[in-house]
Design a protein around this motif. Structure first.
Motif, short mmCIF file in Angstrom:
data_model
loop_
_atom_site.label_atom_id
_atom_site.label_comp_id
_atom_site.label_asym_id
_atom_site.label_seq_id
_atom_site.Cartn_x
_atom_site.Cartn_y
_atom_site.Cartn_z
N GLU A 136 0.83 -1.19 0.00
CA GLU A 136 0.00 0.00 0.00
C GLU A 136 0.87 1.26 0.00
O GLU A 136 2.02 1.23 0.46
CB GLU A 136 -0.91 0.00 1.22
N PRO A 137 0.36 2.36 -0.51
CA PRO A 137 1.09 3.64 -0.41
C PRO A 137 1.44 3.94 1.04
O PRO A 137 0.65 3.68 1.95
CB PRO A 137 0.09 4.65 -0.99
N THR A 138 2.61 4.48 1.25
CA THR A 138 3.14 4.60 2.60
C THR A 138 2.81 5.92 3.29
O THR A 138 3.08 6.07 4.48
CB THR A 138 4.67 4.44 2.56
N GLN A 139 2.27 6.90 2.58
CA GLN A 139 1.93 8.17 3.21
C GLN A 139 0.58 8.05 3.91
O GLN A 139 -0.36 7.46 3.38
CB GLN A 139 1.89 9.29 2.17
N ALA A 140 0.50 8.62 5.11
CA ALA A 140 -0.74 8.56 5.87
C ALA A 140 -1.81 9.43 5.21
O ALA A 140 -1.53 10.55 4.77
CB ALA A 140 -0.51 9.03 7.30
N SER A 141 -3.04 8.93 5.14
CA SER A 141 -4.13 9.69 4.54
C SER A 141 -4.90 10.43 5.63
O SER A 141 -5.07 9.94 6.75
CB SER A 141 -5.08 8.75 3.79
N ARG A 142 -5.36 11.62 5.31
CA ARG A 142 -6.17 12.39 6.24
C ARG A 142 -6.97 13.41 5.45
O ARG A 142 -6.70 13.67 4.28
CB ARG A 142 -5.30 13.08 7.28
N LEU A 143 -7.97 13.99 6.12
CA LEU A 143 -8.77 15.05 5.51
C LEU A 143 -8.03 16.37 5.65
O LEU A 143 -7.55 16.71 6.73
CB LEU A 143 -10.13 15.13 6.19
N ARG A 144 -7.95 17.10 4.56
CA ARG A 144 -7.23 18.38 4.60
C ARG A 144 -7.75 19.30 3.52
O ARG A 144 -8.50 18.89 2.63
CB ARG A 144 -5.74 18.15 4.40
N GLY A 145 -7.35 20.55 3.63
CA GLY A 145 -7.62 21.53 2.58
C GLY A 145 -8.93 22.27 2.74
O GLY A 145 -9.81 21.90 3.53
N ASP A 146 -9.07 23.36 2.00
CA ASP A 146 -10.30 24.17 1.93
C ASP A 146 -10.85 24.06 0.52
O ASP A 146 -10.26 24.58 -0.42
CB ASP A 146 -10.00 25.63 2.28
N TYR A 147 -11.98 23.37 0.38
CA TYR A 147 -12.55 23.13 -0.93
C TYR A 147 -14.02 23.55 -0.95
O TYR A 147 -14.70 23.60 0.08
CB TYR A 147 -12.44 21.65 -1.30
N ALA A 148 -14.51 23.84 -2.16
CA ALA A 148 -15.91 24.19 -2.31
C ALA A 148 -16.82 22.98 -2.17
O ALA A 148 -18.01 23.10 -1.90
CB ALA A 148 -16.15 24.86 -3.67
N THR A 149 -16.27 21.81 -2.40
CA THR A 149 -17.01 20.56 -2.22
C THR A 149 -16.11 19.60 -1.46
O THR A 149 -14.89 19.76 -1.42
CB THR A 149 -17.40 19.93 -3.57
N GLY A 150 -16.70 18.59 -0.86
CA GLY A 150 -15.89 17.64 -0.13
C GLY A 150 -16.74 16.67 0.66
O GLY A 150 -17.90 16.44 0.34
N LYS A 151 -16.14 16.10 1.72
CA LYS A 151 -16.79 15.05 2.49
C LYS A 151 -17.13 15.48 3.92
O LYS A 151 -17.99 14.90 4.55
CB LYS A 151 -15.89 13.82 2.55
N ARG A 152 -16.38 16.42 4.44
CA ARG A 152 -16.62 16.83 5.82
C ARG A 152 -16.42 18.34 5.93
O ARG A 152 -15.53 18.90 5.30
CB ARG A 152 -15.66 16.09 6.76
N ILE A 153 -17.23 18.96 6.77
CA ILE A 153 -17.16 20.41 6.95
C ILE A 153 -16.07 20.76 7.95
O ILE A 153 -15.93 20.12 8.99
CB ILE A 153 -18.51 20.97 7.44
N ASN A 154 -15.28 21.76 7.60
CA ASN A 154 -14.32 22.33 8.54
C ASN A 154 -15.09 23.34 9.40
O ASN A 154 -15.41 24.44 8.95
CB ASN A 154 -13.18 23.00 7.78
N MET A 155 -15.38 23.00 10.63
CA MET A 155 -16.23 23.81 11.48
C MET A 155 -15.65 25.20 11.74
O MET A 155 -16.38 26.16 12.00
CB MET A 155 -16.48 23.10 12.82
N LYS A 156 -14.32 25.32 11.62
CA LYS A 156 -13.70 26.63 11.82
C LYS A 156 -14.07 27.60 10.71
O LYS A 156 -13.93 28.81 10.88
CB LYS A 156 -12.18 26.48 11.89
#
Length: 388
Positions: A136-156
């Motif tokens: 498997e790819p060795t870099q850890a995956s996480r939610l990041r970035g500021d996008y107009a669409t996506g999967k989870r809201i950045n409450m900040k």
């Protein structure tokens, strides 16, 4: 690509929409992972208390056929019939003898490399896909970035979004999946006379070509090639990428004429090479997963010394798997038929040669079509052991 959810509306938005989207995404990810793990269920593994693995799988498909029916071949490869494969292997055998007789002619080495690639094209594709599921790819995956669409809201970002009159709508986080692999893989090939005597030389060259082609296509990270016999020689180091420019020279360096097979020296050199590469921080691998794939006919001596270096490799997190080329024919016998003799208590004791084999992970290969599955199964079991 991920499914995108629209930015929240000021009014009338249904509650739980984002949570539902997130849950469906996680479910699909888990289903995909489960599907991938179950795709290689053809292998058979036997493991005892010492984590010894002896893998044998039935032939999954004719050599030269596609990995799956209807799948298109990549890189301009052609589907070869059994008769075409047999004729090409005979031509490769003759060309390999010509390369060893004329080592100064680089064009012969290039032809040999291209012919070996064509013979193993379908199998290298299969191996690449098998390893893609395991390494498997060795870099850890996480939610990041500021996008107009996506999967989870950045409450900040919600308060500034409302304060801007719903114009600053880049409030979504996306799941950034790792794509880059940073493994270090060393392929060690037995260059001794016994490989030629046992009829395993050409089979080993095909295995080397298949492995290097599949690992390069997968962009596994860093790839090195080592040859060993009565001595060791690093044919291709980790400091340069392996490709079609390096392949012919690496393949032509194997002459199968060294007097003996010092497997202990091979494992010792492999461990030291891996530790030096990790300490020097070559590329992005750092102290990532390190694999050593030894291709040999399995004939060895000084088992205690071999076991000592195999333990040292395990203690340093280096996975060593041996691919035994069991090309039994009219002029050679299978390694499974060999018996060893010892004297215990003044009596002669006969044992199977493979009893107390010093490597915990090994593969006995008598047909090239089985290599992709059994090698992927061995590596998968190693990762499972590390996880446990």
């Amino acid at each position: 690509g991920e499914e995108a959810a629209a930015a929240p509306r000021p009014a009338g938005e249904e509650k739980g929409k984002d949570e539902a989207g997130e849950g469906s995404d996680g479910g699909s990810d888990r289903e995909g992972a489960d599907g991938e793990e179950g795709a290689d269920g053809d292998g058979v593994a036997e493991e005892d208390g010492r984590n010894r693995v002896h893998l044998r799988v039935p032939e999954r498909r004719p050599a030269g056929s596609l990995a799956e029916e209807g799948e298109e071949e990549e890189d301009g490869g052609e589907r070869l019939s059994e008769a075409e494969l047999a004729a090409m292997r005979e031509r490769v055998h003759e060309l390999a003898a010509e390369v060893r007789a004329n080592p100064e002619r680089a064009e012969l080495a290039v032809r040999l490399w291209e012919d070996c690639k064509r013979v193993t094209h379908a199998l290298s594709q299969d191996l690449c896909e098998q390893l893609r599921r395991v390494l498997e790819p060795t870099q850890a995956s996480r939610l990041r970035g500021d996008y107009a669409t996506g999967k989870r809201i950045n409450m900040k970002k919600v308060v500034p979004y409302i304060a801007s009159g719903y114009k600053r709508d880049k409030i979504w986080l996306r799941r950034t999946r790792p794509e880059k692999r940073t493994y270090q893989v060393l392929v060690a090939l037995d260059d001794s006379q016994s490989m030629a005597d046992n009829g395993a030389g050409q089979m080993a060259c095909e295995a080397l070509t298949m492995l290097c082609t599949a690992l390069t296509r997968l962009e596994v990270g860093e790839l090195g090639v080592l040859r060993f016999g009565d001595g060791v020689d690093l044919v291709h180091g980790f400091d340069a990428p392996f490709g079609d420019a390096a392949g012919p020279a690496a393949l032509a360096s194997f002459r199968f004429d060294q007097d003996r097979t010092d497997v202990a020296l091979c494992v010792e050199a492999a461990v030291k090479t891996m530790l030096a590469a990790a300490e020097s921080g070559t590329g992005a691998g750092g102290r990532g997963a390190q694999l050593v794939i030894v291709i040999s006919d399995g004939r060895l001596s000084d088992r205690e010394r071999v076991e000592r270096w195999v333990r040292d490799a395990a203690e340093n997190g280096i996975f060593v798997v041996v691919i035994i080329m069991d090309a039994a024919g009219p002029d050679s016998e299978s390694i499974l038929d060999i018996r060893s003799v010892s004297f215990e208590g003044g009596k002669v004791q006969f044992r199977d040669y493979m009893d107390n084999f010093p490597f915990g992970y090994y593969v006995i290969l008598n047909q090239m079509t089985a290599l992709p599955s059994i090698l992927a199964d061995a590596i998968r079991q190693w990762f499972e052991m590390l996880g446990d």
